[in-house]
Scaffold this active site. Sequence first.
Site, PDB file in Angstrom:
ATOM      1  N   THR A 125      -8.572   6.516  -2.094  1.00 13.75           N
ATOM      2  CA  THR A 125      -9.937   5.993  -2.184  1.00 13.75           C
ATOM      3  C   THR A 125     -10.930   7.128  -1.924  1.00 13.75           C
ATOM      4  O   THR A 125     -12.070   7.069  -2.379  1.00 13.75           O
ATOM      5  CB  THR A 125     -10.171   4.841  -1.178  1.00 13.75           C
ATOM      6  OG1 THR A 125      -9.648   5.235   0.096  1.00 13.75           O
ATOM      7  CG2 THR A 125      -9.501   3.570  -1.629  1.00 13.75           C
TER       8      THR A 125
ATOM      9  N   HIS B 169       0.801  -1.236   0.000  1.00 11.59           N
ATOM     10  CA  HIS B 169       0.000   0.000   0.000  1.00 11.59           C
ATOM     11  C   HIS B 169       0.825   1.274   0.000  1.00 11.59           C
ATOM     12  O   HIS B 169       0.250   2.362   0.106  1.00 11.59           O
ATOM     13  CB  HIS B 169      -0.924   0.055   1.217  1.00 11.59           C
ATOM     14  CG  HIS B 169      -1.973  -0.999   1.228  1.00 11.59           C
ATOM     15  ND1 HIS B 169      -3.227  -0.815   0.687  1.00 11.59           N
ATOM     16  CD2 HIS B 169      -1.962  -2.251   1.714  1.00 11.59           C
ATOM     17  CE1 HIS B 169      -3.947  -1.918   0.849  1.00 11.59           C
ATOM     18  NE2 HIS B 169      -3.199  -2.817   1.465  1.00 11.59           N
TER      19      HIS B 169
ATOM     20  N   LYS C  50       0.931  14.503   0.291  1.00  9.76           N
ATOM     21  CA  LYS C  50      -0.459  14.762  -0.123  1.00  9.76           C
ATOM     22  C   LYS C  50      -0.673  16.245  -0.436  1.00  9.76           C
ATOM     23  O   LYS C  50      -1.669  16.635  -1.012  1.00  9.76           O
ATOM     24  CB  LYS C  50      -1.427  14.287   0.951  1.00  9.76           C
ATOM     25  CG  LYS C  50      -1.402  12.761   1.138  1.00  9.76           C
ATOM     26  CD  LYS C  50      -2.366  12.319   2.228  1.00  9.76           C
ATOM     27  CE  LYS C  50      -2.253  10.851   2.575  1.00  9.76           C
ATOM     28  NZ  LYS C  50      -3.009   9.971   1.659  1.00  9.76           N
TER      29      LYS C  50
ATOM     30  N   LYS D  50     -14.683   8.241  -3.617  1.00 10.07           N
ATOM     31  CA  LYS D  50     -15.916   8.570  -2.882  1.00 10.07           C
ATOM     32  C   LYS D  50     -16.461   9.917  -3.343  1.00 10.07           C
ATOM     33  O   LYS D  50     -17.669  10.079  -3.541  1.00 10.07           O
ATOM     34  CB  LYS D  50     -15.634   8.598  -1.376  1.00 10.07           C
ATOM     35  CG  LYS D  50     -15.273   7.221  -0.816  1.00 10.07           C
ATOM     36  CD  LYS D  50     -14.584   7.294   0.544  1.00 10.07           C
ATOM     37  CE  LYS D  50     -13.876   5.962   0.829  1.00 10.07           C
ATOM     38  NZ  LYS D  50     -12.877   6.053   1.908  1.00 10.07           N
TER      39      LYS D  50
ATOM     40  N   LYS E  53      -8.174  14.045   4.257  1.00 10.94           N
ATOM     41  CA  LYS E  53      -7.321  12.852   4.228  1.00 10.94           C
ATOM     42  C   LYS E  53      -6.265  13.039   5.308  1.00 10.94           C
ATOM     43  O   LYS E  53      -6.177  14.119   5.905  1.00 10.94           O
ATOM     44  CB  LYS E  53      -6.667  12.680   2.855  1.00 10.94           C
ATOM     45  CG  LYS E  53      -5.993  13.978   2.337  1.00 10.94           C
ATOM     46  CD  LYS E  53      -5.377  13.807   0.968  1.00 10.94           C
ATOM     47  CE  LYS E  53      -6.366  13.847  -0.171  1.00 10.94           C
ATOM     48  NZ  LYS E  53      -6.401  12.647  -0.968  1.00 10.94           N
ATOM     49  N   ARG E  54      -5.442  12.004   5.548  1.00 13.96           N
ATOM     50  CA  ARG E  54      -4.331  12.190   6.471  1.00 13.96           C
ATOM     51  C   ARG E  54      -3.475  13.366   6.019  1.00 13.96           C
ATOM     52  O   ARG E  54      -3.361  13.642   4.827  1.00 13.96           O
ATOM     53  CB  ARG E  54      -3.477  10.911   6.538  1.00 13.96           C
ATOM     54  CG  ARG E  54      -4.114   9.775   7.292  1.00 13.96           C
ATOM     55  CD  ARG E  54      -4.405  10.161   8.732  1.00 13.96           C
ATOM     56  NE  ARG E  54      -3.182  10.354   9.493  1.00 13.96           N
ATOM     57  CZ  ARG E  54      -2.593   9.420  10.232  1.00 13.96           C
ATOM     58  NH1 ARG E  54      -3.118   8.226  10.327  1.00 13.96           N
ATOM     59  NH2 ARG E  54      -1.490   9.694  10.908  1.00 13.96           N
TER      60      ARG E  54
END
Length: 827
Positions: A670, A372, A568, A674, A562-563
């Site tokens: 993910t 992952h 990111k 969504k 998100k984290r």
Amino acid sequence: MSATPKIEPIGAKVPEPRQNDPDTLARQIVEKLTYSICKHPEQARKYDWLRAVTLVVRDRIIDHWFPSTDRVRDSGDKRVYYLSMEFLIGRMLRDAINNLQLTGPIREALKRYNVELDMVELLEPDAALGNGGLGRLAACFMESMASTGVPGVGYGIRYVHGFFRQEIAEGAQVELPETWLVHGNPWEFERRDSSYEIGFGGKVLTQQEPGKPPRHVWRPAERVLAVAFDTPIVGWRGSQVNTLRLWSAQAVDPILLDAFNSGDHIGALVESNKAEAITRVLYPADSHQAGQELRLRQEYFFSAASLQDIIRRHLGENDSLDNLADKVAIQLNDTHPAVSVAELMRLLVDVHGYEWAKAWEITRATFGYTNHTLLPEALEHWPINLFERLLPRQMQIIYQINADVIREASQTGFDGAQISAISLIDEGNGRRVRMGQLAFVGSHAVNGVSALHTELMKETVFRNLHELYPERIQNKTNGVTPRRWLMECNPGLTGLLTEAIGPGFLDDIEKLRDADGLADDAAFREKFAAVKRANKGRLADLISDRLAITIDPGAIFDIQVKRIHEYKRQFLNIIEAIALYNQIRAHPEKDWTPRVKIFAGKAAPSYVQAKEIIHLANDVARVVNSDPSVRDLLKIVFIPNYNVSLAEIIMPAADLSEQISTAGLEASGTGNMKFALNGALTIGTLDGANVEMLEHLGEDNIFIFGLTADEVAQRRREAHSGRSIIDETPLLREALDAISAGVFAPESPARYHSLVSNLYNNDWWMICADFEAYWNTQRELDGLFLTQDAWQSKAVHNTARMGWFSSDRSIREYAKDIWQAGPGKVR
Ligand code: 26V
């Protein structure tokens, strides 16, 4: 002795099917209040209603649970065991009610007592037994296995404290303990009859008989009990109920009597405290290997308990372990359970007497491994001396596996450098066991979670192992369950779609495609926009209640949740917000599109830069939101304590989804799926599953910008820095100057100096490199939003074309290509 009479369970068929009409449900809810909770309906408090409804729903799940379990046992079908340190489930009641089709009748039943189902559902605590993407994927997969008829069992840890609760105090993250079990957990069943002893430490005895291979017996110094807690996972329409089995650690001797009797009452509890510590808390880092002994204990504890349980079940139904791989598939969710490879070898060779080669064949055929992340700092490796001290026999086995692999590689002509790259032991780093290599060689299939990520696995971390075993790596692009992430979180859209294309998509989500043509239907677009508007209103209310910030549902809701991690690039988003803020003030005459930038997410408690990014987002929000010259054209909101339940409100309310990671670093994502499923447009890089979203949505319906993964790698090789870009890009320079000058932190102007100087000196995450492309794409989106017809048409295409990203599709692919189990076998 007379034979035990056959006793039929009470339930769905015996003596008669349960009625699901509101009258029956209302009566049973009151029955539960009376006899299980001992409250008169008039005295019942809201938590009593939650418990009573849960128990009524649970009865119906149990009715399906028994036959599901019996069916799998009687058919002899292969079972799938999903081993994961994390299951980020969230609330369970609404999911169960929806999958059993009970939403309407229960709502009706509760109305009779003036109780709102929605209110009751919101009282349930989130089961937050995970950090982020990996844990949530495991939860979606459990639901999809039950929904697609794959006989799956999830194995994990019953943490007493799940993922920490986040508060924001003066702009900064504060971590508080999470306590989801304090009011009890009606979904779980303790199974004291399924408990196993788990050993740690001690020594290995070797017995050598002439002419025979040596026999090894591990004598652990410590023993801990693993006790099972089972939670039912009900699939769509209740057709199958699978089990999530979580292990809790307890001392073998809960109290040391000798110590207690001699007056040492504290010392008498030392053992039990030490044992229970193993399952007390979830590690809250998703990007840095923790490296603590307790973490390795957790990993071995749940792996060893799960394997003992799997073997016990197998031997209850089969004569030997010879056919283990025909009846059992074990999926390793990342390397966290990778020690299972050594442990299964130990059980087969030392306990069940298999010869090494046969044991290895069984082991490899049984395991599959999913990777992952490629972030080097997240790859697990354990110091040899720690490993050896805690798991001496498993360490010997790892050496032996390594010797076999190295021999095979040498025979294939691998040179020294290649061999040290594939070795299970990292010799250059204080001697460490590489868990990725162990998982890889111990599995027959290794998969990445998006097409791009899988290719990068082949080129980077597993380059040499891929060369040695070129057939082993395959791709399985992630998915999300459409039950939770469309039907339950967005009833408005689900209703609209049902009205427009019929209910077929509820059973086969790819039928959403039937709505694609409606993008050109003005009346449908308007209804679609109205649903979005209502969902935005709901989020605006939440933000107003929790943060006392007023936002306009007519503005673009631009959301990044998100984290928090440098890769990111929440920082890029904040810098763009500052640049926009500057421009709005500099050019008040321009026709700015009102925008609300919404952030949420948790930083690992020890991740300094990530915490600074949270602080910055809050500092910028404070300044921008209180500046009257902005005239509400820009608002910035950081919603504290992001979790699954908050995501369920946020996803349906987004116009714009931010998926802006540095290309090559987000394995899949993910959240991106969504959002798009709920009709948000994506602004994103060519990273992770965004690449495949582009293919499915078409380039008109997604907004891609920035460097590609290859370009990022190239720049990193060239020792790229941000300085010249900053000098040449006034928008960027002014934004960074404002941060450096302390505009957003007048009380502590130097607070963000290191964040900014990293951009000048290095720009490792390509924030400067991608800034301009990002800014331009945002402005393009501003323009598009003003033409609502065009925007809404793209939004409809997003929902209609996202069906492929269902975790049902992912699970069918795993079942067919990796597990050879479940319906995948025949489809
Ligand atoms: C690593 C560690 C290191 C030790 C401490 C605890 C801990 C917990 C988790 C991790 C690995 C996290 C990896 C992860 O969550 N990856 C995400 O997986 C998602 C599902 O495949 C994927 O969509 C995301 O892109 C990826 O970042």
